[in-house]
Design a protein around this motif. Structure first.
Motif, PDB file in Angstrom:
ATOM      1  N   ALA A  44       0.682  -0.975   0.246  1.00  0.00           N
ATOM      2  CA  ALA A  44      -0.022  -0.403  -0.266  1.00  0.00           C
ATOM      3  C   ALA A  44       1.082   0.990  -0.176  1.00  0.00           C
ATOM      4  O   ALA A  44       0.547   1.742  -0.914  1.00  0.00           O
ATOM      5  N   VAL A  45       1.988   1.127   0.743  1.00  0.00           N
ATOM      6  CA  VAL A  45       2.869   2.369   0.620  1.00  0.00           C
ATOM      7  C   VAL A  45       3.771   2.604  -0.345  1.00  0.00           C
ATOM      8  O   VAL A  45       3.586   3.411  -1.111  1.00  0.00           O
ATOM      9  N   ARG A  46       4.159   1.717  -0.849  1.00  0.00           N
ATOM     10  CA  ARG A  46       4.256   1.753  -2.798  1.00  0.00           C
ATOM     11  C   ARG A  46       3.789   2.129  -3.802  1.00  0.00           C
ATOM     12  O   ARG A  46       3.513   3.098  -4.324  1.00  0.00           O
ATOM     13  N   ASP A  47       2.207   1.060  -3.646  1.00  0.00           N
ATOM     14  CA  ASP A  47       1.312   2.250  -4.107  1.00  0.00           C
ATOM     15  C   ASP A  47       0.904   3.828  -4.312  1.00  0.00           C
ATOM     16  O   ASP A  47       0.293   4.849  -5.524  1.00  0.00           O
ATOM     17  N   LEU A  48       0.523   4.066  -3.339  1.00  0.00           N
ATOM     18  CA  LEU A  48       0.523   5.577  -2.778  1.00  0.00           C
ATOM     19  C   LEU A  48       1.852   6.520  -3.312  1.00  0.00           C
ATOM     20  O   LEU A  48       1.671   7.174  -3.902  1.00  0.00           O
ATOM     21  N   GLU A  49       2.883   5.495  -2.785  1.00  0.00           N
ATOM     22  CA  GLU A  49       4.114   6.433  -3.487  1.00  0.00           C
ATOM     23  C   GLU A  49       4.388   6.587  -4.640  1.00  0.00           C
ATOM     24  O   GLU A  49       4.554   6.896  -5.573  1.00  0.00           O
ATOM     25  N   ASN A  50       3.624   5.099  -5.587  1.00  0.00           N
ATOM     26  CA  ASN A  50       3.906   5.539  -7.200  1.00  0.00           C
ATOM     27  C   ASN A  50       3.146   6.141  -7.220  1.00  0.00           C
ATOM     28  O   ASN A  50       3.117   7.353  -8.527  1.00  0.00           O
ATOM     29  N   MET A  51       1.732   6.053  -6.690  1.00  0.00           N
ATOM     30  CA  MET A  51       1.186   7.638  -7.664  1.00  0.00           C
ATOM     31  C   MET A  51       0.933   8.704  -7.552  1.00  0.00           C
ATOM     32  O   MET A  51       1.226   9.415  -7.923  1.00  0.00           O
ATOM     33  N   LEU A  52       2.178   9.537  -6.200  1.00  0.00           N
ATOM     34  CA  LEU A  52       2.579  11.090  -5.991  1.00  0.00           C
ATOM     35  C   LEU A  52       3.816  11.065  -6.904  1.00  0.00           C
ATOM     36  O   LEU A  52       3.817  11.794  -7.020  1.00  0.00           O
ATOM     37  N   ALA A  53       4.891   9.487  -7.541  1.00  0.00           N
ATOM     38  CA  ALA A  53       5.495   9.813  -8.435  1.00  0.00           C
ATOM     39  C   ALA A  53       4.689  10.454  -9.476  1.00  0.00           C
ATOM     40  O   ALA A  53       5.405  11.156 -10.758  1.00  0.00           O
ATOM     41  N   LEU A  54       3.719   9.717 -10.127  1.00  0.00           N
ATOM     42  CA  LEU A  54       3.286   9.963 -11.240  1.00  0.00           C
ATOM     43  C   LEU A  54       2.602  11.321 -11.264  1.00  0.00           C
ATOM     44  O   LEU A  54       2.341  11.769 -12.356  1.00  0.00           O
ATOM     45  N   GLY A  55       1.989  11.824  -9.754  1.00  0.00           N
ATOM     46  CA  GLY A  55       1.723  13.321 -10.193  1.00  0.00           C
ATOM     47  C   GLY A  55       2.195  14.058 -10.250  1.00  0.00           C
ATOM     48  O   GLY A  55       1.677  15.265 -11.089  1.00  0.00           O
ATOM     49  N   ALA A  56       3.124  14.056  -9.295  1.00  0.00           N
ATOM     50  CA  ALA A  56       4.535  14.789  -9.495  1.00  0.00           C
ATOM     51  C   ALA A  56       5.097  15.125 -10.990  1.00  0.00           C
ATOM     52  O   ALA A  56       5.124  16.282 -11.188  1.00  0.00           O
TER      53      ALA A  56
END
Lengths: 340, 340
Positions: B201-213
């Motif tokens: 879940a942490v990884r999913d969120l961090e990936n999503m944030l990286a994409l968003g950034a």
């Protein structure tokens, strides 16, 4: 002279429907004119809302309903507002595969709607799409939504009949229902009824409805045409013969097997008949139409204010943040300015 | 001459606070004057939003946060909008017992807010209450809400810092987050981190944030003061030194044991410092203040229209239902009439 897309939609052309939907979603120039021209050709579809918490098996049940309703209607449309619904793209693989049959059926049109940005407008988008499908010739428009927010409640108000789906063991559900959904529920499904606790959930709902009927009969005047007017269930109170009021039935279902779905469809159809054939049903419909117009008006007037008073609103927000103005006075001044 | 309740609130009298809250909830005559008088004395509280789906353990975590924040602030207030929260009354027995200590603490004020009726107004009620607590002297106002509806998103926009709580295994959560919450998340907690799937879940969120950034850096201009303006996370893109942007940290927590809560509070405090001390943080705050005023304005202008044009709106709704008028023209006419 009408727009060529309009006559194509009216003749049942699904590609034209898809184009109009895109125009509505993106609010492309001229989309309102399209909707204006389609409007006189609407009013035949049965708008059926399906709502409930994530986890209640709402999507699986919607899928079952879609199958049943499609059997008796040439065209059926689905509008998915729920971000966790497989219809709207939040699907696990199994869901997607199950959906396939509908995606390939030219008599079924599925459209997902995203939650809007800061300015809301979700309920307007959904009403707009429902109108397009109505004009296309859909006998039923299913609107699937998560029943939590105010905006979702507004969406539900656009429906002629609203199904609220709960599941046993989700104790929170009944609490959530109390918070506003009861007001719009016409039929309840206790889904996943093969699980323990289904009977208790049915009983809880029926008790809640009995209490609701009691308090409505005691407190409310015959609420004809009120903004959030809810049909009294047994007006007149003790002693009188049963009247034409509607008590939401509670139906047990198992979405994964289809158990209880035939009976559920019958309950939903019975509500439709009640709305269409009784005076009280017509009152409910009118008061929901009123609430729906108010929801649209809310978005429209805000949009109009923002386009006319963009800079003054920004300046006012800065003044409020700096404590030079309180927000209540700020709103009053901006409204005053808008009106002159 | 100020209202006696106002000076009592300002002196920290909790009974006066309770009375003003009731006036706000019920919109009693004069409540706006009270709020007007309190407004200049606000602006010191840190408004901390806590949101996420039911089942993520949001309430347990809020309880932990409340304990930690109370240790460093003389007064802390909680506004519970979530119908499933024990703070707002939707509690199982264990929750209630745990809450007791806070209910008995005179430095903690807990208030629940129900979802409003047809006209919305939830975000305004919450802002109003937050202002009352701010004037009372609360160092922190915690706002707990279910992060699903538009109305709830509006509530979240009232916060200076927003925590989004997710739990492993609730696969739907990430989907739901995409639908709008990402826009308002300043800090993420992956709660129930002792369960399997927490790392994923942490990884999913961090990936999503990286994409968003990435997409924000590529697409957006430096969005200063936009309506739904979101701070770019790494403006300027590759090569440049790290700037003053904010990347939402993802913190693992276990609400039931308190694990990770100290670090979570540190992340939240870091965001507060960022908002208060950087230009970009100030831009975010301004754009949220703007969005908040727009949300209030939306309710206020609709209310004003309904009180001035009650009958014409009802008549227009009937005409729309009878297909004598389309709803877009109906809204335009009503707005025109309101403006003259």
């Amino acid at each position: 002279v009408s727009h060529p897309l309009v006559s194509r939609v009216l003749s049942g052309d699904t590609r034209a429907v898809a184009r109009v939907c895109r125009a509505v979603d993106d609010r492309l120039p001229g989309y309102r004119d399209l909707l204006r021209e389609l409007h006189p050709h609407t009013g035949r579809a049965w708008i059926l809302g399906v709502t409930g918490s994530p986890g209640a098996g709402k999507s699986t049940l919607t899928d079952q309903l879609l199958g049943h309703l499609r059997a008796s209607h040439e065209r059926v449309a689905v509008i998915a507002v729920d971000p966790t619904s497989p219809f709207s793209g939040g699907a696990v693989l199994g869901d997607r595969i199950r959906m396939q049959r509908h995606f390939e059926d030219p008599g079924v049109f599925i459209r997902s709607v995203a939650t809007r940005g800061a300015l809301g407008g979700l309920s307007r988008s959904v009403s707009d799409l429902a109108r397009v499908f109505d004009a296309w010739g859909a006998g039923v428009v299913l609107i699937e939504t998560v029943g939590v927010g105010q905006d979702e409640l507004d969406v539900t108000r656009a429906a002629h009949t609203t199904l609220v789906v709960v599941a046993p063991g989700l104790g929170d559900d009944v609490q959530a229902i109390k918070a506003g959904i009861l007001e719009v529920a016409d039929v309840f499904a206790v889904n996943k009824a093969d699980r323990p606790g289904a009977e208790a959930a049915v009983r809880d709902l029926e008790n809640m409805l009995a209490l609701g009927a009691l308090s409505l009969a005691q407190v409310s005047p015959p609420a004809s045409h009120a903004v959030s007017g809810r049909h009294a269930r047994r007006p007149g109170g003790g002693g009188a013969e049963p009247r034409e009021g509607w008590t939401p039935p509670v139906q047990k279902t198992v979405g994964t097997t289809g158990e209880g779905v035939v009976q559920l469809v019958e309950s939903l159809e019975a509500h439709r008949v009640w709305v269409e054939s009784t005076e009280m049903g017509q009152d409910v419909r009118r008061s929901r139409a009123h609430a729906q117009l108010v929801a649209m008006l809310k978005d429209a007037v805000t949009e109009s204010m923002l386009s006319r008073l963009g800079d003054p609103i920004r300046e006012m927000a800065d003044r409020v943040e700096a404590r030079q103005e309180d927000p209540y006075t700020a709103c009053e001044r901006l409204i005053e300015r808008f009106r002159t």
